[in-house]
Write a protein that holds these residues in place. Structure first.
Motif, PDB file in Angstrom:
ATOM      1  N   THR A  28     -29.940  42.847 -21.062  1.00 36.76           N
ATOM      2  CA  THR A  28     -29.991  44.139 -21.743  1.00 36.76           C
ATOM      3  C   THR A  28     -29.891  45.320 -20.778  1.00 36.76           C
ATOM      4  OG1 THR A  28     -32.397  44.279 -21.594  1.00 36.76           O
ATOM      5  CG2 THR A  28     -31.482  43.167 -23.532  1.00 36.76           C
ATOM      6  N   ALA A  29     -30.068  45.062 -19.481  1.00 37.55           N
ATOM      7  CA  ALA A  29     -30.106  46.099 -18.440  1.00 37.55           C
ATOM      8  C   ALA A  29     -31.413  46.873 -18.435  1.00 37.55           C
ATOM      9  CB  ALA A  29     -28.924  47.065 -18.541  1.00 37.55           C
ATOM     10  N   PHE A  30     -32.336  46.539 -19.335  1.00 36.20           N
ATOM     11  CA  PHE A  30     -33.648  47.208 -19.356  1.00 36.20           C
ATOM     12  C   PHE A  30     -34.716  46.250 -18.851  1.00 36.20           C
ATOM     13  CE2 PHE A  30     -37.740  48.178 -21.284  1.00 36.20           C
ATOM     14  CZ  PHE A  30     -37.914  49.481 -20.860  1.00 36.20           C
ATOM     15  N   TYR A  31     -35.530  46.733 -17.926  1.00 36.42           N
ATOM     16  CA  TYR A  31     -36.579  45.921 -17.300  1.00 36.42           C
ATOM     17  C   TYR A  31     -37.878  46.116 -18.087  1.00 36.42           C
ATOM     18  CZ  TYR A  31     -38.560  43.513 -13.175  1.00 36.42           C
ATOM     19  OH  TYR A  31     -39.133  42.605 -12.324  1.00 36.42           O
ATOM     20  N   GLY A  32     -38.153  45.182 -18.982  1.00 32.34           N
ATOM     21  CA  GLY A  32     -39.377  45.241 -19.778  1.00 32.34           C
ATOM     22  C   GLY A  32     -40.300  44.079 -19.468  1.00 32.34           C
ATOM     23  N   ALA A  33     -41.233  43.823 -20.382  1.00 30.03           N
ATOM     24  CA  ALA A  33     -42.242  42.790 -20.156  1.00 30.03           C
ATOM     25  C   ALA A  33     -41.628  41.402 -20.001  1.00 30.03           C
ATOM     26  CB  ALA A  33     -43.249  42.796 -21.305  1.00 30.03           C
ATOM     27  N   MET A  34     -40.605  41.101 -20.794  1.00 35.61           N
ATOM     28  CA  MET A  34     -39.988  39.776 -20.714  1.00 35.61           C
ATOM     29  C   MET A  34     -39.298  39.558 -19.368  1.00 35.61           C
ATOM     30  SD  MET A  34     -38.448  39.238 -24.539  1.00 35.61           S
ATOM     31  CE  MET A  34     -37.854  40.916 -24.658  1.00 35.61           C
ATOM     32  N   THR A  35     -38.677  40.598 -18.863  1.00 38.01           N
ATOM     33  CA  THR A  35     -38.035  40.492 -17.557  1.00 38.01           C
ATOM     34  C   THR A  35     -39.083  40.308 -16.465  1.00 38.01           C
ATOM     35  OG1 THR A  35     -36.247  41.917 -18.335  1.00 38.01           O
ATOM     36  CG2 THR A  35     -36.433  41.599 -15.962  1.00 38.01           C
ATOM     37  N   ALA A  36     -40.173  41.056 -16.564  1.00 36.42           N
ATOM     38  CA  ALA A  36     -41.249  40.924 -15.578  1.00 36.42           C
ATOM     39  C   ALA A  36     -41.824  39.509 -15.576  1.00 36.42           C
ATOM     40  CB  ALA A  36     -42.351  41.941 -15.861  1.00 36.42           C
ATOM     41  N   GLU A  37     -41.990  38.918 -16.761  1.00 32.20           N
ATOM     42  CA  GLU A  37     -42.502  37.548 -16.843  1.00 32.20           C
ATOM     43  C   GLU A  37     -41.520  36.566 -16.216  1.00 32.20           C
ATOM     44  OE1 GLU A  37     -43.251  36.843 -20.951  1.00 32.20           O
ATOM     45  OE2 GLU A  37     -44.881  38.317 -21.074  1.00 32.20           O
ATOM     46  N   ALA A  38     -40.226  36.785 -16.455  1.00 26.67           N
ATOM     47  CA  ALA A  38     -39.215  35.906 -15.881  1.00 26.67           C
ATOM     48  C   ALA A  38     -39.207  36.004 -14.360  1.00 26.67           C
ATOM     49  CB  ALA A  38     -37.843  36.258 -16.448  1.00 26.67           C
ATOM     50  N   VAL A  39     -39.340  37.227 -13.847  1.00 23.09           N
ATOM     51  CA  VAL A  39     -39.373  37.424 -12.399  1.00 23.09           C
ATOM     52  C   VAL A  39     -40.607  36.753 -11.799  1.00 23.09           C
ATOM     53  CG1 VAL A  39     -39.637  39.153 -10.568  1.00 23.09           C
ATOM     54  CG2 VAL A  39     -37.999  39.533 -12.422  1.00 23.09           C
ATOM     55  N   SER A  40     -41.748  36.906 -12.453  1.00 23.32           N
ATOM     56  CA  SER A  40     -42.979  36.265 -11.955  1.00 23.32           C
ATOM     57  C   SER A  40     -42.819  34.749 -11.893  1.00 23.32           C
ATOM     58  CB  SER A  40     -44.164  36.624 -12.857  1.00 23.32           C
ATOM     59  OG  SER A  40     -44.509  37.982 -12.729  1.00 23.32           O
ATOM     60  N   ALA A  41     -42.201  34.190 -12.933  1.00 24.78           N
ATOM     61  CA  ALA A  41     -41.997  32.736 -12.951  1.00 24.78           C
ATOM     62  C   ALA A  41     -41.090  32.303 -11.811  1.00 24.78           C
ATOM     63  CB  ALA A  41     -41.391  32.315 -14.291  1.00 24.78           C
ATOM     64  N   PHE A  42     -40.024  33.068 -11.574  1.00 27.76           N
ATOM     65  CA  PHE A  42     -39.119  32.750 -10.465  1.00 27.76           C
ATOM     66  C   PHE A  42     -39.834  32.874  -9.128  1.00 27.76           C
ATOM     67  CE2 PHE A  42     -36.274  34.489  -7.166  1.00 27.76           C
ATOM     68  CZ  PHE A  42     -35.480  33.367  -6.964  1.00 27.76           C
ATOM     69  N   GLN A  43     -40.600  33.946  -8.948  1.00 33.62           N
ATOM     70  CA  GLN A  43     -41.336  34.141  -7.696  1.00 33.62           C
ATOM     71  C   GLN A  43     -42.269  32.972  -7.429  1.00 33.62           C
ATOM     72  OE1 GLN A  43     -42.869  38.019  -8.793  1.00 33.62           O
ATOM     73  NE2 GLN A  43     -41.544  39.070  -7.302  1.00 33.62           N
ATOM     74  N   GLY A  44     -42.892  32.456  -8.503  1.00 37.98           N
ATOM     75  CA  GLY A  44     -43.792  31.326  -8.345  1.00 37.98           C
ATOM     76  C   GLY A  44     -43.095  30.082  -7.831  1.00 37.98           C
ATOM     77  N   THR A  45     -41.831  29.887  -8.257  1.00 37.24           N
ATOM     78  CA  THR A  45     -41.091  28.696  -7.798  1.00 37.24           C
ATOM     79  C   THR A  45     -40.649  28.814  -6.346  1.00 37.24           C
ATOM     80  OG1 THR A  45     -38.898  29.523  -8.464  1.00 37.24           O
ATOM     81  CG2 THR A  45     -40.205  28.371 -10.140  1.00 37.24           C
ATOM     82  N   LYS A  46     -40.631  30.033  -5.821  1.00 38.53           N
ATOM     83  CA  LYS A  46     -40.165  30.259  -4.456  1.00 38.53           C
ATOM     84  C   LYS A  46     -41.293  30.569  -3.472  1.00 38.53           C
ATOM     85  CE  LYS A  46     -35.864  29.608  -5.399  1.00 38.53           C
ATOM     86  NZ  LYS A  46     -35.152  28.434  -4.852  1.00 38.53           N
ATOM     87  N   GLY A  47     -42.514  30.449  -3.931  1.00 39.00           N
ATOM     88  CA  GLY A  47     -43.641  30.710  -3.051  1.00 39.00           C
ATOM     89  C   GLY A  47     -43.849  32.176  -2.745  1.00 39.00           C
ATOM     90  N   LEU A  48     -43.271  33.036  -3.569  1.00 41.81           N
ATOM     91  CA  LEU A  48     -43.443  34.480  -3.398  1.00 41.81           C
ATOM     92  C   LEU A  48     -44.609  34.966  -4.250  1.00 41.81           C
ATOM     93  CD1 LEU A  48     -39.662  35.399  -3.744  1.00 41.81           C
ATOM     94  CD2 LEU A  48     -40.979  35.406  -1.599  1.00 41.81           C
ATOM     95  N   THR A  49     -45.196  36.074  -3.856  1.00 42.49           N
ATOM     96  CA  THR A  49     -46.275  36.655  -4.659  1.00 42.49           C
ATOM     97  C   THR A  49     -45.716  37.070  -6.011  1.00 42.49           C
ATOM     98  OG1 THR A  49     -47.354  37.487  -2.663  1.00 42.49           O
ATOM     99  CG2 THR A  49     -48.046  38.435  -4.764  1.00 42.49           C
ATOM    100  N   ALA A  50     -46.362  36.571  -7.074  1.00 42.60           N
ATOM    101  CA  ALA A  50     -45.856  36.799  -8.438  1.00 42.60           C
ATOM    102  C   ALA A  50     -46.245  38.196  -8.923  1.00 42.60           C
ATOM    103  CB  ALA A  50     -46.392  35.730  -9.381  1.00 42.60           C
ATOM    104  N   THR A  51     -45.505  39.186  -8.472  1.00 43.77           N
ATOM    105  CA  THR A  51     -45.788  40.575  -8.849  1.00 43.77           C
ATOM    106  C   THR A  51     -45.083  40.975 -10.143  1.00 43.77           C
ATOM    107  OG1 THR A  51     -43.904  41.401  -7.584  1.00 43.77           O
ATOM    108  CG2 THR A  51     -46.016  41.228  -6.427  1.00 43.77           C
ATOM    109  N   GLY A  52     -44.021  40.254 -10.486  1.00 38.78           N
ATOM    110  CA  GLY A  52     -43.229  40.647 -11.649  1.00 38.78           C
ATOM    111  C   GLY A  52     -42.265  41.771 -11.355  1.00 38.78           C
ATOM    112  N   GLU A  53     -42.200  42.181 -10.083  1.00 35.63           N
ATOM    113  CA  GLU A  53     -41.275  43.221  -9.659  1.00 35.63           C
ATOM    114  C   GLU A  53     -40.289  42.642  -8.647  1.00 35.63           C
ATOM    115  OE1 GLU A  53     -43.482  46.541  -8.184  1.00 35.63           O
ATOM    116  OE2 GLU A  53     -44.477  46.912 -10.107  1.00 35.63           O
ATOM    117  N   VAL A  54     -39.080  43.161  -8.651  1.00 30.43           N
ATOM    118  CA  VAL A  54     -38.050  42.655  -7.741  1.00 30.43           C
ATOM    119  C   VAL A  54     -38.020  43.509  -6.478  1.00 30.43           C
ATOM    120  CG1 VAL A  54     -35.608  42.140  -7.429  1.00 30.43           C
ATOM    121  CG2 VAL A  54     -36.682  41.778  -9.660  1.00 30.43           C
ATOM    122  N   ASP A  55     -38.594  42.973  -5.407  1.00 24.36           N
ATOM    123  CA  ASP A  55     -38.500  43.633  -4.106  1.00 24.36           C
ATOM    124  C   ASP A  55     -37.326  43.007  -3.344  1.00 24.36           C
ATOM    125  OD1 ASP A  55     -39.446  41.149  -3.407  1.00 24.36           O
ATOM    126  OD2 ASP A  55     -41.403  41.853  -2.726  1.00 24.36           O
TER     127      ASP A  55
END
Length: 206
Positions: A28-55
């Motif tokens: 959708t190009a909009f970063y909302g709660a669902m996107t943040a949850e998806a990012v957190s899940a991905f960060q968890g698989t990579k050993g990154l801190t699950a912030t829900g934000e894309v650094d």
């Protein structure tokens, strides 16, 4: 990127997350709660801190784990998955409209009767968010301001309405409305139009 960001990089991130099974709807190009949850899940698989934000580190890891999205992946023609209904949609008869998933769900007593893709207002003419009621219905209507056809209009906030859009059907998300909720599936909307009553609730949310 974080909640509230809206740009093409967000769209690409969503498409890449969808490749990995973390994001389950069209970008959708909009970063909302669902996107943040998806990012957190991905960060968890990579050993990154699950912030829900894309650094920078998260973006590098996401790019390394995926391929460059195709045009169809960035703007798929398939129907979007319906968002988890807002709590305001769980009772009564409701047109439950999610800006993040770009879907409209016609719900009765907490159950989805029908769902469809929708498009919203452009930056200068945004679709208002909140809880409304269907004020009136018009099978055929022409905008008095913009002189565009608005079949199957269900007005809920001044001149803003849910209605079929031939432009949305033809151009998809490359265009935008003047504040209305555009639907591109005319037959599906016609069926819902026949069921919705004046006074039914309308909820527009992220």
């Amino acid at each position: 990127m974080a909640k509230g960001t809206e740009n093409e990089q967000v769209r690409e991130a969503q498409a890449r997350l969808r490749q990995l099974g973390h994001f389950h709807r069209s970008p959708t190009a909009f970063y909302g709660a669902m996107t943040a949850e998806a990012v957190s899940a991905f960060q968890g698989t990579k050993g990154l801190t699950a912030t829900g934000e894309v650094d920078a580190a998260t973006w590098r890891a996401l790019v390394a784990a995926t391929r460059k999205p195709t045009g169809d992946e960035l703007r798929p023609s398939t129907t979007n998955e319906v968002d988890t209904p807002d709590q305001r949609c769980m009772t009564g008869r409701v047109l439950c409209i999610s800006k993040e998933s770009r879907t409209l769900a016609w719900m009765v007593d907490g159950k989805v009767v029908s769902a469809m893709d929708v498009r919203f207002g452009a930056v200068n003419t945004p679709t208002r968010e909140g809880t409304f009621k269907v004020d009136r219905k018009e099978v055929e209507w022409k905008s008095t301001l913009y002189h565009s056809d608005m079949p199957y209009s269900m007005f809920f906030s001044g001149g803003q309405a849910v209605h079929y859009s031939a432009d949305f059907a033809a151009r998809g998300y490359d265009g935008g409305s003047h504040g209305c909720v555009n639907v591109r599936d005319k037959d599906r909307l016609a069926t819902v139009f026949s069921q919705v009553k004046v006074g039914d609730k309308v909820v527009v949310h992220w």
